[in-house]
Motif scaffolding. Structure first.
Motif, PDB file in Angstrom:
ATOM      1  N   GLN A 289       0.832  -1.210   0.000  1.00 28.20           N
ATOM      2  CA  GLN A 289       0.000   0.000   0.000  1.00 28.20           C
ATOM      3  C   GLN A 289       0.865   1.258   0.000  1.00 28.20           C
ATOM      4  O   GLN A 289       0.458   2.306  -0.501  1.00 28.20           O
ATOM      5  CB  GLN A 289      -0.947   0.006   1.205  1.00 28.20           C
ATOM      6  N   CYS A 292       1.450   3.232  -3.162  1.00 28.71           N
ATOM      7  CA  CYS A 292       0.299   3.976  -3.698  1.00 28.71           C
ATOM      8  C   CYS A 292       0.715   5.398  -4.074  1.00 28.71           C
ATOM      9  O   CYS A 292       1.413   6.071  -3.325  1.00 28.71           O
ATOM     10  CB  CYS A 292      -0.773   4.005  -2.606  1.00 28.71           C
ATOM     11  N   ILE A 293       0.263   5.844  -5.240  1.00 31.22           N
ATOM     12  CA  ILE A 293       0.604   7.210  -5.672  1.00 31.22           C
ATOM     13  C   ILE A 293      -0.575   8.165  -5.469  1.00 31.22           C
ATOM     14  O   ILE A 293      -0.569   9.295  -5.939  1.00 31.22           O
ATOM     15  CB  ILE A 293       1.085   7.234  -7.135  1.00 31.22           C
ATOM     16  N   LYS A 294      -1.602   7.673  -4.820  1.00 28.71           N
ATOM     17  CA  LYS A 294      -2.789   8.478  -4.466  1.00 28.71           C
ATOM     18  C   LYS A 294      -3.423   9.158  -5.686  1.00 28.71           C
ATOM     19  O   LYS A 294      -3.694  10.360  -5.675  1.00 28.71           O
ATOM     20  CB  LYS A 294      -2.441   9.487  -3.370  1.00 28.71           C
ATOM     21  N   CYS A 295      -3.651   8.356  -6.716  1.00 27.87           N
ATOM     22  CA  CYS A 295      -4.333   8.882  -7.898  1.00 27.87           C
ATOM     23  C   CYS A 295      -5.851   8.855  -7.723  1.00 27.87           C
ATOM     24  O   CYS A 295      -6.572   9.529  -8.452  1.00 27.87           O
ATOM     25  CB  CYS A 295      -3.940   8.077  -9.133  1.00 27.87           C
ATOM     26  N   GLY A 296      -6.321   8.020  -6.799  1.00 29.14           N
ATOM     27  CA  GLY A 296      -7.747   7.955  -6.509  1.00 29.14           C
ATOM     28  C   GLY A 296      -8.564   7.150  -7.499  1.00 29.14           C
ATOM     29  O   GLY A 296      -9.793   7.145  -7.440  1.00 29.14           O
ATOM     30  N   ARG A 297      -7.904   6.439  -8.409  1.00 32.52           N
ATOM     31  CA  ARG A 297      -8.668   5.701  -9.420  1.00 32.52           C
ATOM     32  C   ARG A 297      -9.447   4.556  -8.783  1.00 32.52           C
ATOM     33  O   ARG A 297     -10.581   4.269  -9.171  1.00 32.52           O
ATOM     34  CB  ARG A 297      -7.719   5.168 -10.500  1.00 32.52           C
ATOM     35  N   CYS A 298      -8.836   3.901  -7.810  1.00 32.26           N
ATOM     36  CA  CYS A 298      -9.528   2.771  -7.172  1.00 32.26           C
ATOM     37  C   CYS A 298     -10.794   3.244  -6.464  1.00 32.26           C
ATOM     38  O   CYS A 298     -11.758   2.490  -6.323  1.00 32.26           O
ATOM     39  CB  CYS A 298      -8.600   2.044  -6.201  1.00 32.26           C
ATOM     40  N   MET A 320      -8.294   2.066  -1.251  1.00 33.50           N
ATOM     41  CA  MET A 320      -6.954   2.484  -0.815  1.00 33.50           C
ATOM     42  C   MET A 320      -6.968   2.928   0.644  1.00 33.50           C
ATOM     43  O   MET A 320      -5.994   2.780   1.370  1.00 33.50           O
ATOM     44  CB  MET A 320      -6.391   3.589  -1.721  1.00 33.50           C
ATOM     45  N   CYS A 348      -5.694  -0.266 -10.569  1.00 36.16           N
ATOM     46  CA  CYS A 348      -4.601   0.445  -9.884  1.00 36.16           C
ATOM     47  C   CYS A 348      -3.330   0.450 -10.739  1.00 36.16           C
ATOM     48  O   CYS A 348      -2.848  -0.606 -11.138  1.00 36.16           O
ATOM     49  CB  CYS A 348      -4.316  -0.221  -8.541  1.00 36.16           C
ATOM     50  N   MET A 350      -0.395   0.821  -9.840  1.00 34.62           N
ATOM     51  CA  MET A 350       0.693   0.145  -9.140  1.00 34.62           C
ATOM     52  C   MET A 350       0.348  -1.330  -8.871  1.00 34.62           C
ATOM     53  O   MET A 350       1.100  -2.033  -8.198  1.00 34.62           O
ATOM     54  CB  MET A 350       0.999   0.844  -7.805  1.00 34.62           C
ATOM     55  N   ILE A 352      -1.673  -2.699  -6.895  1.00 33.94           N
ATOM     56  CA  ILE A 352      -1.704  -3.045  -5.464  1.00 33.94           C
ATOM     57  C   ILE A 352      -2.867  -4.006  -5.211  1.00 33.94           C
ATOM     58  O   ILE A 352      -3.999  -3.760  -5.628  1.00 33.94           O
ATOM     59  CB  ILE A 352      -1.854  -1.767  -4.600  1.00 33.94           C
ATOM     60  N   MET A 354      -5.308  -4.808  -3.258  1.00 31.63           N
ATOM     61  CA  MET A 354      -6.092  -4.321  -2.123  1.00 31.63           C
ATOM     62  C   MET A 354      -7.018  -5.378  -1.528  1.00 31.63           C
ATOM     63  O   MET A 354      -7.164  -5.436  -0.306  1.00 31.63           O
ATOM     64  CB  MET A 354      -6.841  -3.053  -2.511  1.00 31.63           C
TER      65      MET A 354
HETATM   66  S1  SF4 Z   1      -5.539   3.168  -7.672  1.00 32.84           S
HETATM   67 FE1  SF4 Z   1      -3.706   2.359  -6.640  1.00 32.84          FE
HETATM   68  S2  SF4 Z   1      -2.250   4.043  -6.691  1.00 32.84           S
HETATM   69 FE2  SF4 Z   1      -4.251   4.928  -7.160  1.00 32.84          FE
HETATM   70  S3  SF4 Z   1      -5.062   5.596  -5.137  1.00 32.84           S
HETATM   71 FE3  SF4 Z   1      -5.809   3.528  -5.474  1.00 32.84          FE
HETATM   72  S4  SF4 Z   1      -4.276   2.240  -4.463  1.00 32.84           S
HETATM   73 FE4  SF4 Z   1      -3.334   4.223  -4.741  1.00 32.84          FE
END
Ligand code: SF4
Lengths: 374, 141
Positions: A289, A292-298, A320, A348, A350, A352, A354
């Motif tokens: 986790q 995570c680049i905090k793009c918010g897509r998830c 996330m 995601c 990355m 990840i 989750m």
């Molecule tokens: S999609 Fe992946 S990288 Fe982007 S906020 Fe969610 S966990 Fe983080």
């Protein structure tokens, strides 16, 4: 997270409408970005590998990062173990009766910095339009990068009237906020930002945005404070650049209007605070986790988040948010709300896992452990 | 060689237009920029630009400040500043200036109901004046 918040969220139609509207705006844009910019996948691999490398020895990398900027003129460097220490450092730098302009920053949400600075007698402004609306509503951001997606034009107009901004349409409101905030930028004593990526090689801070508020907040005031959570450290400028590009592309707004590369400069005092806040102590299963680049897509793509928004979670909401809550030591029964459909992992950048993280968190909850004992 | 260069320049122009940037092709940028400037504009030379994404790098703290405060940001870009990609453009920029910053379009927001509004806090307009030689001028699509 409180149970009643979830019921409130489910009954609140504007959350669902706002998130679906955002999904319609951004889903295809991200798909197009992936199709058009073939290098994104490669960038994601490079950034993930580098983040895992940094995680494997946070102490060494934090030291390296601090050294990279310590030697520069006009710069003070600090280390904070947790939010309390970070707030104390900021308070010593800022003092009271100051005008502070803030760039939107999730790490400052983590340590409740705005509320704290207001309590000790400062005038603090969130300068991002969405974040200002959320500040005036006294709520938490609904999405990690798009905080006010659940407000209609009419609701935004009502909230912005509190600071004298008049108008009905998004364009009128944005123009009103531009004028209002321009005065604050020009008068501000202190600017505060987070950090999207920090180069341990050169000490440069990378920040990506579209509005220009980060550029103004971090350029105009005589004192500039950057809060860098240690998961933002990367070995080189090139990796930092790749990360900010990924973040913008996977949010769906690419290319970003601005990439800021901040560093100490003549005419400004810079203060950089490195913050741990649970990251070093994160158990092995949460390591991923931290990439995570905090793009918010998830968040946008998750069927549960589409109903609940960030009310499902704590500082960080949605899929996330479960992993991040684990890292911050604040996970509760919200991890049982996930349907484990796997959409988050699928979208995601990355990759990840989750669902795996959420299953591990559930196991811990069932065993009655807290994260410190794992 | 000129074919490769033309391809790169045409790719850049297409990218800039996709990014909603106003583009002028010029044989003499200093002269042409005079016609565009106003009291609300800020003009600066770009250090580099990436043809694939349209991300433009600039240098200097004062330029960062002035470009953010202006209503209209005008960038002059010369042929030798055009790079294939953003990493190349970053490396070229950092070799020319210590303090760099990047812009790819005018300031914008979608924070209210996802409606796209230009000129949120920074410039309302971003213009690129691309200076190229006589020889290349005719090959621009
Ligand atoms: S999609 Fe992946 S990288 Fe982007 S906020 Fe969610 S966990 Fe983080």
């Amino acid at each position: 997270m409180r149970e009643e918040d979830i019921y409130k969220a489910i009954k609140n139609r504007s959350i669902r409408a706002g998130i679906l509207r955002t999904w319609e705006n951004l889903h295809n844009a991200v798909e197009q970005n992936i199709e058009r910019y073939r290098f994104l996948k490669e960038y994601a691999k490079d950034v993930k590998m580098a983040k895992l490398e940094v995680f494997s020895d946070y102490d060494r990398w934090t030291e390296k990062a601090m050294k990279s900027i310590e030697s520069r003129n006009k710069c003070s460097v600090y280390y904070a173990e947790d939010g309390k220490e970070a707030r104390k450092i900021v308070a010593e730098i800022v003092g009271r009766d100051k005008i502070i302009v803030k760039a939107k920053s999730m790490v400052s949400e983590e340590i409740q910095l705005r509320e704290f600075l207001q309590e000790i007698g400062n005038e603090v402004w969130e300068t991002d339009l969405g974040e200002l609306i959320v500040q005036l509503a006294n709520e938490k951001p609904m999405h990690v990068l798009a905080p006010a997606i659940h407000y209609s034009e009419r609701q935004a107009a009502e909230l912005l009237r509190k600071v004298g901004v008049k108008g009905y349409t998004a364009a009128e409101l944005a123009e009103g906020v531009r004028k209002f905030m321009r005065q604050k930028f020009l008068l501000a004593d202190v600017g505060i930002s987070g950090c999207n990526a920090f180069s341990a090689k050169t000490g440069r801070i990378f920040l990506v945005e579209n509005e220009g508020n980060i550029r103004l907040s971090t350029t105009l005031p005589k004192d500039y404070i950057a809060i860098v959570s240690i998961d933002k450290i990367l070995p080189s400028d090139e990796l930092c650049l790749k990360l900010v590009i990924l973040q913008a592309a996977f949010l769906g707004t690419f290319p970003p209007a601005y990439i800021n590369v901040n560093e100490p400069v003549e005419g400004q005092r810079m203060h950089v605070i490195f913050l741990n806040n649970g990251r070093k102590q994160a158990p092995e299963f949460l390591k991923e986790q931290l990439t995570c680049i905090k793009c918010g897509r998830c968040q946008i793509e998750c069927p549960i988040f589409q109903i609940t928004g960030s009310l499902w979670g704590n500082v960080y909401g949605g899929p996330m948010g479960m992993g991040w809550s684990g890292i911050l030591g604040e996970i509760g029964y919200e991890c049982f709300l996930s349907s484990l459909c796997g959409k988050c992992k699928e979208v995601c950048p990355m990759e990840i896992d989750m669902p795996r993280i959420i299953r591990e968190l559930r196991k811990m909850m069932v065993r009655g452990n807290n994260l410190g004992e794992v | 060689m000129p074919n490769e260069v033309l391809e790169l320049l045409n790719q850049l122009i297409e990218t800039l237009k996709r990014n909603s940037v106003e583009v002028y092709i010029s044989k003499d940028a200093e002269r042409d920029v005079e016609r565009l400037k106003s009291e609300d504009s800020f003009i600066c030379n770009a250090l580099s630009i990436a043809a694939d994404t349209g991300i433009v790098f600039f240098g200097g703290f004062e330029s960062r400040k002035n470009s953010a405060l202006a209503e209209h940001h005008i960038a002059i870009i010369r042929r030798d500043a055009v790079c294939k990609n953003v990493i190349e453009a970053y490396n070229l920029a950092i070799s020319k200036s210590n303090v760099i910053f990047a812009t790819s379009t005018a300031s914008k927001t979608g924070d209210i109901e996802g409606k796209l509004i230009w000129g949120m806090h920074g410039p309302k307009k971003f213009t690129v004046v691309l200076e190229i030689s006589e020889e290349l001028y005719g090959g621009i699509a």
